[in-house]
Scaffold this motif. Structure first.
Motif, PDB file in Angstrom:
ATOM      1  N   MET A 159       0.793  -1.141  -0.095  1.00  0.00           N
ATOM      2  CA  MET A 159      -0.161  -0.022   0.153  1.00  0.00           C
ATOM      3  C   MET A 159       1.084   1.245   0.087  1.00  0.00           C
ATOM      4  O   MET A 159       1.804   1.280   0.541  1.00  0.00           O
ATOM      5  CB  MET A 159      -0.759   0.001   1.103  1.00  0.00           C
ATOM      6  CG  MET A 159      -1.906   0.952   1.180  1.00  0.00           C
ATOM      7  SD  MET A 159      -2.928   1.077   2.686  1.00  0.00           S
ATOM      8  CE  MET A 159      -3.866  -0.354   2.560  1.00  0.00           C
ATOM      9  N   SER A 160       0.626   2.314  -0.874  1.00  0.00           N
ATOM     10  CA  SER A 160       1.447   3.377  -1.060  1.00  0.00           C
ATOM     11  C   SER A 160       1.192   4.199   0.293  1.00  0.00           C
ATOM     12  O   SER A 160       0.432   4.316   0.958  1.00  0.00           O
ATOM     13  CB  SER A 160       0.944   4.087  -2.169  1.00  0.00           C
ATOM     14  OG  SER A 160      -0.004   4.575  -2.224  1.00  0.00           O
ATOM     15  N   ARG A 161       2.180   5.079   0.367  1.00  0.00           N
ATOM     16  CA  ARG A 161       2.417   6.201   1.571  1.00  0.00           C
ATOM     17  C   ARG A 161       1.199   6.978   1.487  1.00  0.00           C
ATOM     18  O   ARG A 161       0.662   7.202   2.681  1.00  0.00           O
ATOM     19  CB  ARG A 161       3.608   6.829   1.472  1.00  0.00           C
ATOM     20  CG  ARG A 161       3.930   7.506   2.686  1.00  0.00           C
ATOM     21  CD  ARG A 161       5.320   8.201   2.694  1.00  0.00           C
ATOM     22  NE  ARG A 161       5.866   8.631   3.788  1.00  0.00           N
ATOM     23  CZ  ARG A 161       6.936   9.032   4.053  1.00  0.00           C
ATOM     24  NH1 ARG A 161       7.759   9.159   3.033  1.00  0.00           N
ATOM     25  NH2 ARG A 161       7.199   9.465   5.048  1.00  0.00           N
ATOM     26  N   TRP A 162       0.880   7.570   0.564  1.00  0.00           N
ATOM     27  CA  TRP A 162      -0.256   8.499   0.489  1.00  0.00           C
ATOM     28  C   TRP A 162      -1.745   7.793   0.503  1.00  0.00           C
ATOM     29  O   TRP A 162      -2.659   8.504   1.293  1.00  0.00           O
ATOM     30  CB  TRP A 162      -0.325   9.334  -0.946  1.00  0.00           C
ATOM     31  CG  TRP A 162      -0.714   8.552  -2.096  1.00  0.00           C
ATOM     32  CD1 TRP A 162      -0.278   7.746  -3.072  1.00  0.00           C
ATOM     33  CD2 TRP A 162      -2.028   8.494  -2.608  1.00  0.00           C
ATOM     34  NE1 TRP A 162      -0.694   7.200  -3.749  1.00  0.00           N
ATOM     35  CE2 TRP A 162      -2.042   7.491  -3.744  1.00  0.00           C
ATOM     36  CE3 TRP A 162      -3.341   8.893  -2.192  1.00  0.00           C
ATOM     37  CZ2 TRP A 162      -3.170   7.166  -4.520  1.00  0.00           C
ATOM     38  CZ3 TRP A 162      -4.422   8.517  -2.855  1.00  0.00           C
ATOM     39  CH2 TRP A 162      -4.216   7.817  -3.763  1.00  0.00           C
ATOM     40  N   LEU A 163      -2.061   6.676   0.340  1.00  0.00           N
ATOM     41  CA  LEU A 163      -2.973   5.921   0.590  1.00  0.00           C
ATOM     42  C   LEU A 163      -3.215   5.822   1.945  1.00  0.00           C
ATOM     43  O   LEU A 163      -4.357   5.753   2.495  1.00  0.00           O
ATOM     44  CB  LEU A 163      -3.022   4.646  -0.214  1.00  0.00           C
ATOM     45  CG  LEU A 163      -4.424   3.831  -0.168  1.00  0.00           C
ATOM     46  CD1 LEU A 163      -5.270   4.551  -0.739  1.00  0.00           C
ATOM     47  CD2 LEU A 163      -4.354   2.486  -1.034  1.00  0.00           C
ATOM     48  N   ARG A 164      -2.099   5.181   2.538  1.00  0.00           N
ATOM     49  CA  ARG A 164      -1.970   5.236   4.395  1.00  0.00           C
ATOM     50  C   ARG A 164      -2.641   6.430   4.736  1.00  0.00           C
ATOM     51  O   ARG A 164      -3.232   6.332   5.622  1.00  0.00           O
ATOM     52  CB  ARG A 164      -0.830   4.622   4.813  1.00  0.00           C
ATOM     53  CG  ARG A 164      -0.485   3.117   4.371  1.00  0.00           C
ATOM     54  CD  ARG A 164       0.694   2.579   5.297  1.00  0.00           C
ATOM     55  NE  ARG A 164       1.538   1.797   4.043  1.00  0.00           N
ATOM     56  CZ  ARG A 164       2.707   1.679   4.295  1.00  0.00           C
ATOM     57  NH1 ARG A 164       3.431   2.289   5.115  1.00  0.00           N
ATOM     58  NH2 ARG A 164       3.261   1.087   3.108  1.00  0.00           N
TER      59      ARG A 164
END
Length: 163
Positions: free
Chosen positions: A1-6
Motif C-alpha cells: 500500500m502506498s504512503r499517500w493511501l495510508r
C-alpha cells in the motif's frame, strides 16, 4: 500500500471518529432541564409535562418557574392514567383532582414509595367532569407561630380538554 493511501486512510479514520463523537454529543447533550416529568394517558393519547414550578426543597424562595402545563383530550368513557417518575414517587406527593366546580376538587396524599401510577375517572357522579390534575411534591414548613404544615415545593399540571 502506498504512503499517500495510508495517510488518506488515517485521515478518513480520524474524520469518521470525530464525526461520530460530535454526533454522539449532539444526541446526548443537555437539553437545558433535568427536572422530572409526569405523564398522563387516556384513550390512545399521552402527554409528558415538566414542572409548572420547581423550588429548592431547603429554600422555597429559590425557584424555577418554567410554567409548563400539559393538555390531554378526554371523554367520559376512558379514565386518565397518571404516572410519576420514581424521583417524585419516592417522596410524599399530593394529587389534586380539579372538577368543573372547583369547590368540589379533591386531594390525595401518597406516602413515599407507595404509588407511581394512578387511574382517575374523568367523570365523578357527585363532582362532575374532571378538568385537570395537579401533582405536588411536599415539604414540611414551619410558620412564624411554630406550627408545622406541608407545602408544595414543586408542581406539575395537566389540563383536560373535553370535546
Amino acid at each position: 500500500m502506498s504512503r499517500w493511501l495510508r495517510w488518506l486512510l488515517v485521515v478518513l479514520v480520524v474524520l469518521a471518529s470525530a464525526g461520530a463523537g460530535v454526533g454522539a454529543w449532539a444526541l446526548t447533550r443537555d437539553t437545558g432541564s433535568d427536572l422530572p416529568e409526569i405523564s398522563a394517558y387516556s384513550h390512545g393519547k399521552a402527554v409528558r409535562v415538566g414542572p409548572y414550578v420547581y423550588c429548592n426543597v431547603v429554600n422555597l424562595n429559590d425557584c424555577q418557574n418554567p410554567q409548563n402545563q400539559g393538555q390531554l383530550s378526554v371523554t367520559e368513557r376512558y379514565p386518565v392514567q397518571l404516572s410519576v417518575p420514581t424521583s417524585i414517587g419516592r417522596a410524599p406527593w399530593r394529587l389534586l383532582r380539579v372538577y368543573e366546580d372547583e369547590r368540589n376538587s379533591t386531594t390525595t396524599i401518597y406516602r413515599p414509595n407507595t404509588e407511581l401510577a394512578v387511574t382517575i375517572p374523568t367523570v365523578d357522579p357527585q363532582r362532575g367532569r374532571l378538568t385537570g390534575v395537579v401533582v405536588q411534591l411536599l415539604t414540611l414548613v414551619q410558620d412564624q407561630n411554630g406550627e408545622l404544615s406541608d407545602a408544595p415545593h414543586a408542581e406539575w399540571s395537566v389540563r383536560l380538554a373535553w370535546p
